[in-house]
Write a protein that holds these residues in place. Structure first.
Motif, PDB file in Angstrom:
ATOM      1  N   MET A   1       5.348  -7.343  -8.051  1.00  0.00           N
ATOM      2  CA  MET A   1       5.055  -7.409  -9.479  1.00  0.00           C
ATOM      3  C   MET A   1       6.332  -7.321 -10.304  1.00  0.00           C
ATOM      4  SD  MET A   1       1.722  -4.873  -9.386  1.00  0.00           S
ATOM      5  CE  MET A   1       2.120  -4.201 -10.981  1.00  0.00           C
ATOM      6  N   MET A   2       6.333  -8.025 -11.406  1.00  0.00           N
ATOM      7  CA  MET A   2       7.371  -7.859 -12.422  1.00  0.00           C
ATOM      8  C   MET A   2       6.660  -7.451 -13.703  1.00  0.00           C
ATOM      9  SD  MET A   2      10.283 -10.515 -13.877  1.00  0.00           S
ATOM     10  CE  MET A   2       9.117 -11.496 -14.840  1.00  0.00           C
ATOM     11  N   ALA A   3       6.868  -6.202 -14.118  1.00  0.00           N
ATOM     12  CA  ALA A   3       6.218  -5.683 -15.318  1.00  0.00           C
ATOM     13  C   ALA A   3       7.147  -5.879 -16.508  1.00  0.00           C
ATOM     14  CB  ALA A   3       5.889  -4.204 -15.136  1.00  0.00           C
ATOM     15  N   ILE A   4       6.592  -6.405 -17.606  1.00  0.00           N
ATOM     16  CA  ILE A   4       7.391  -6.689 -18.800  1.00  0.00           C
ATOM     17  C   ILE A   4       6.917  -5.766 -19.923  1.00  0.00           C
ATOM     18  CG2 ILE A   4       8.176  -8.466 -20.401  1.00  0.00           C
ATOM     19  CD1 ILE A   4       7.460 -10.552 -18.309  1.00  0.00           C
ATOM     20  N   PHE A   5       7.856  -5.012 -20.482  1.00  0.00           N
ATOM     21  CA  PHE A   5       7.553  -4.001 -21.503  1.00  0.00           C
ATOM     22  C   PHE A   5       8.242  -4.341 -22.824  1.00  0.00           C
ATOM     23  CE2 PHE A   5       7.534  -1.936 -17.384  1.00  0.00           C
ATOM     24  CZ  PHE A   5       6.503  -1.020 -17.429  1.00  0.00           C
ATOM     25  N   GLN A   6       7.506  -4.241 -23.909  1.00  0.00           N
ATOM     26  CA  GLN A   6       8.135  -4.265 -25.228  1.00  0.00           C
ATOM     27  C   GLN A   6       8.599  -2.857 -25.598  1.00  0.00           C
ATOM     28  OE1 GLN A   6       8.104  -7.336 -27.560  1.00  0.00           O
ATOM     29  NE2 GLN A   6       9.914  -6.082 -27.902  1.00  0.00           N
ATOM     30  N   ASP A   7       7.788  -1.872 -25.228  1.00  0.00           N
ATOM     31  CA  ASP A   7       8.104  -0.481 -25.558  1.00  0.00           C
ATOM     32  C   ASP A   7       7.932   0.375 -24.311  1.00  0.00           C
ATOM     33  OD1 ASP A   7       8.583   1.947 -26.709  1.00  0.00           O
ATOM     34  OD2 ASP A   7       6.748   2.001 -27.922  1.00  0.00           O
ATOM     35  N   TYR A   8       9.019   0.890 -23.808  1.00  0.00           N
ATOM     36  CA  TYR A   8       8.990   1.766 -22.640  1.00  0.00           C
ATOM     37  C   TYR A   8       9.597   3.117 -22.982  1.00  0.00           C
ATOM     38  CZ  TYR A   8      13.708  -0.199 -22.576  1.00  0.00           C
ATOM     39  OH  TYR A   8      14.968  -0.603 -22.939  1.00  0.00           O
ATOM     40  N   SER A   9       9.766   3.373 -24.265  1.00  0.00           N
ATOM     41  CA  SER A   9      10.528   4.536 -24.731  1.00  0.00           C
ATOM     42  C   SER A   9       9.946   5.874 -24.285  1.00  0.00           C
ATOM     43  CB  SER A   9      10.647   4.514 -26.253  1.00  0.00           C
ATOM     44  OG  SER A   9       9.353   4.522 -26.860  1.00  0.00           O
TER      45      SER A   9
ATOM     46  N   SER B   1       0.832  -1.216   0.000  1.00  0.00           N
ATOM     47  CA  SER B   1       0.000   0.000   0.000  1.00  0.00           C
ATOM     48  C   SER B   1       0.863   1.262   0.000  1.00  0.00           C
ATOM     49  CB  SER B   1      -0.935  -0.003   1.216  1.00  0.00           C
ATOM     50  OG  SER B   1      -0.193  -0.117   2.419  1.00  0.00           O
ATOM     51  N   ASP B   2       2.061   1.202   0.623  1.00  0.00           N
ATOM     52  CA  ASP B   2       2.961   2.356   0.655  1.00  0.00           C
ATOM     53  C   ASP B   2       3.574   2.643  -0.709  1.00  0.00           C
ATOM     54  OD1 ASP B   2       2.513   2.617   3.359  1.00  0.00           O
ATOM     55  OD2 ASP B   2       4.271   1.435   3.937  1.00  0.00           O
ATOM     56  N   ALA B   3       3.521   1.663  -1.617  1.00  0.00           N
ATOM     57  CA  ALA B   3       4.135   1.819  -2.939  1.00  0.00           C
ATOM     58  C   ALA B   3       3.162   2.387  -3.969  1.00  0.00           C
ATOM     59  CB  ALA B   3       4.664   0.483  -3.424  1.00  0.00           C
ATOM     60  N   LEU B   4       1.929   2.629  -3.576  1.00  0.00           N
ATOM     61  CA  LEU B   4       0.906   3.109  -4.515  1.00  0.00           C
ATOM     62  C   LEU B   4       0.855   4.628  -4.548  1.00  0.00           C
ATOM     63  CD1 LEU B   4      -1.963   0.598  -3.677  1.00  0.00           C
ATOM     64  CD2 LEU B   4      -0.179   0.392  -5.419  1.00  0.00           C
ATOM     65  N   PRO B   5       0.539   5.222  -5.696  1.00  0.00           N
ATOM     66  CA  PRO B   5       0.320   4.525  -6.964  1.00  0.00           C
ATOM     67  C   PRO B   5       1.632   4.139  -7.628  1.00  0.00           C
ATOM     68  CG  PRO B   5       0.118   6.870  -7.327  1.00  0.00           C
ATOM     69  CD  PRO B   5       0.336   6.686  -5.848  1.00  0.00           C
ATOM     70  N   GLN B   6       1.571   3.100  -8.418  1.00  0.00           N
ATOM     71  CA  GLN B   6       2.724   2.718  -9.222  1.00  0.00           C
ATOM     72  C   GLN B   6       2.744   3.579 -10.488  1.00  0.00           C
ATOM     73  OE1 GLN B   6       0.670  -0.731  -9.100  1.00  0.00           O
ATOM     74  NE2 GLN B   6       1.920  -1.854  -7.623  1.00  0.00           N
ATOM     75  N   PHE B   7       3.898   3.618 -11.137  1.00  0.00           N
ATOM     76  CA  PHE B   7       4.047   4.448 -12.335  1.00  0.00           C
ATOM     77  C   PHE B   7       4.533   3.613 -13.512  1.00  0.00           C
ATOM     78  CE2 PHE B   7       3.834   7.592  -9.082  1.00  0.00           C
ATOM     79  CZ  PHE B   7       3.380   8.767  -9.683  1.00  0.00           C
ATOM     80  N   GLY B   8       3.928   3.869 -14.671  1.00  0.00           N
ATOM     81  CA  GLY B   8       4.341   3.200 -15.897  1.00  0.00           C
ATOM     82  C   GLY B   8       3.711   1.850 -16.125  1.00  0.00           C
ATOM     83  N   THR B   9       2.965   1.349 -15.155  1.00  0.00           N
ATOM     84  CA  THR B   9       2.466  -0.026 -15.205  1.00  0.00           C
ATOM     85  C   THR B   9       1.400  -0.252 -16.272  1.00  0.00           C
ATOM     86  OG1 THR B   9       1.097   0.635 -13.312  1.00  0.00           O
ATOM     87  CG2 THR B   9       3.031  -0.710 -12.847  1.00  0.00           C
ATOM     88  N   SER B  10       0.661   0.789 -16.651  1.00  0.00           N
ATOM     89  CA  SER B  10      -0.367   0.611 -17.673  1.00  0.00           C
ATOM     90  C   SER B  10       0.240   0.382 -19.054  1.00  0.00           C
ATOM     91  CB  SER B  10      -1.309   1.816 -17.717  1.00  0.00           C
ATOM     92  OG  SER B  10      -0.611   2.988 -18.111  1.00  0.00           O
ATOM     93  N   SER B  11       1.531   0.673 -19.199  1.00  0.00           N
ATOM     94  CA  SER B  11       2.216   0.440 -20.474  1.00  0.00           C
ATOM     95  C   SER B  11       2.822  -0.954 -20.564  1.00  0.00           C
ATOM     96  CB  SER B  11       3.325   1.483 -20.670  1.00  0.00           C
ATOM     97  OG  SER B  11       2.785   2.784 -20.759  1.00  0.00           O
ATOM     98  N   ALA B  12       2.794  -1.698 -19.476  1.00  0.00           N
ATOM     99  CA  ALA B  12       3.355  -3.052 -19.487  1.00  0.00           C
ATOM    100  C   ALA B  12       2.484  -3.975 -20.331  1.00  0.00           C
ATOM    101  CB  ALA B  12       3.460  -3.589 -18.069  1.00  0.00           C
ATOM    102  N   ASP B  13       3.116  -4.882 -21.057  1.00  0.00           N
ATOM    103  CA  ASP B  13       2.388  -5.864 -21.868  1.00  0.00           C
ATOM    104  C   ASP B  13       2.020  -7.096 -21.059  1.00  0.00           C
ATOM    105  OD1 ASP B  13       2.560  -4.545 -24.537  1.00  0.00           O
ATOM    106  OD2 ASP B  13       4.701  -4.755 -24.169  1.00  0.00           O
TER     107      ASP B  13
END
Length: 371
Positions: free
Chosen positions: A107-115, A81-93
């Motif tokens: 969580m481990m977020a995996i991105f094809q495009d994070y540019s 709960s202390d880590a929320l909100p997360q950032f960039g996670t909606s771009s994860a595939d």
């Protein structure tokens, strides 16, 4: 007189007969106009609308062909709960959610495009079993610190990782957000990640022998699991964040909730949503008295595949620690999943009874109130 009239009458008949006969011959001589059959138009060659594109190994969707060749990024994301909100996670595939000590998940977020991302995180430390999941995608692995059980793996030559504790690239890849308290204040940016990869000299394209992870449906061919059980509200069964997913029939996506609220990407206020959910039950044990877990990523076992409001039981296998997991239906056929984003819930196999599906959120909340 009579003879003359008879002759006139005969002459008239002959003349009439002659005229009638001529008319008939003229009619017979009229040319017959044949109707032409309509000409068949030649079949048009199918137009290639995906020139310069290729299918993504992560989503099965068409993306730029150069991007499709690129190694993905797998990055550790804090999920307390202390880590929320997360950032960039909606771009994860793809997102892996896996238990760590204290019944929390990470969580481990995996991105094809994070540019386009200038803030990803907060970035947390590595647990050794996450490395094996990252290897399934030939991904470059980013983290801030690690458990002692991960250290020997991180030193292996075939592990390409970016660590916040690595003096050579740590300050290049990661930065601290002064508005957050440690350890939830470490973030990464696309610029920093790319600079770190360059400094390390890591391979940036997928291995030539990489064959992909999932078997995706073809274009315009949705997987509907028509014989499956209804799964409109899904509760994976984690006990601290108590997450759930709600199916939206309008767009065919599952929207994610945890800690009694929507799970939001702080970068754009977008709720996380995916097309597919995979629940993967794994053997496990404790590493030591401090509660560190050993999640067996090669044990094989049972699981669940969920999409389009339905679910089916599956089994999974994995040939070795570096190969992708494969999922099979009850007939023994490898499953086909829908194109789009996927959330993988890795669950300890002794907690299968915590997994539940409901028809409505009200049913879910009622069940939780009764616990």
């Amino acid at each position: 007189m009579k003879k003359r009239m008879l002759c006139l009458l005969l002459a008239t008949c002959v003349a009439a007969t002659t005229v009638a006969g001529c008319g008939k011959k003229e009619e017979e001589k009229k040319p017959v106009v044949e109707k032409e059959e309509p000409k068949e138009e030649p079949e048009e060659e199918p137009v290639d609308t995906h020139e310069g594109q290729a299918k993504s190994y992560l989503t099965g969707q068409w993306i730029d062909e150069e991007l499709a060749k690129k190694r993905p990024l797998a990055i550790m994301i804090g999920n307390t709960s202390d880590a929320l909100p997360q950032f960039g996670t909606s771009s994860a595939d793809i997102i892996y959610e896996v238990p760590v000590e204290g019944a929390y998940t990470r969580m481990m977020a995996i991105f094809q495009d994070y540019s386009a991302l200038d803030k990803i995180g907060s970035v947390r430390s590595c647990r050794h079993y996450f490395l094996y999941f990252a290897k399934e995608f030939d991904a470059i692995y980013a983290h801030y610190g690690q458990s002692i059980y991960a250290e020997p793996l991180l030193e292996q030559e075939d592990v390409n990782n970016l660590s916040g504790l690595d003096g050579s690239v740590g300050s290049t890849v990661f930065y601290r957000d002064t508005n957050r308290k440690a350890p939830h204040n470490a973030f990464a940016s696309a610029e920093g990640i790319n600079a770190g990869i360059e400094k390390k000299g890591y391979r940036t394209e997928l291995s030539s022998d990489y064959q992909g992870h999932y078997q995706f449906a073809e274009d315009e061919q949705e997987v509907n699991l028509t014989n499956g059980e209804d799964a409109l509200v899904v509760s994976p069964g984690y006990v601290v964040n108590k997450p759930w997913f709600v199916y939206n029939a309008e767009d065919g996506l599952y929207y994610r909730y945890e800690f009694k609220d929507k799970q939001i990407d702080g970068a754009n206020d977008q709720q996380l949503a995916v097309k597919n959910i995979l629940v993967q039950y794994c053997d496990w044990s404790y590493k030591d008295e401090n509660g560190y877990l050993d999640i067996n990523t090669t044990s094989g076992g049972e699981g669940v595949y969920i999409t389009n409001g339905k679910m089916e039981k599956v089994t999974w296998t994995k040939a070795n620690e570096n190969s992708p997991a494969r999922y099979f239906d009850e007939s023994g056929n490898e499953i086909t999943i829908n194109q789009g984003k996927t959330w993988v819930c890795v669950v300890q196999n002794s907690y299968k009874d915590r997994f539940h599906v409901y028809q409505t959120e009200a049913e879910l909340q009622e069940a939780r109130a009764a616990e």
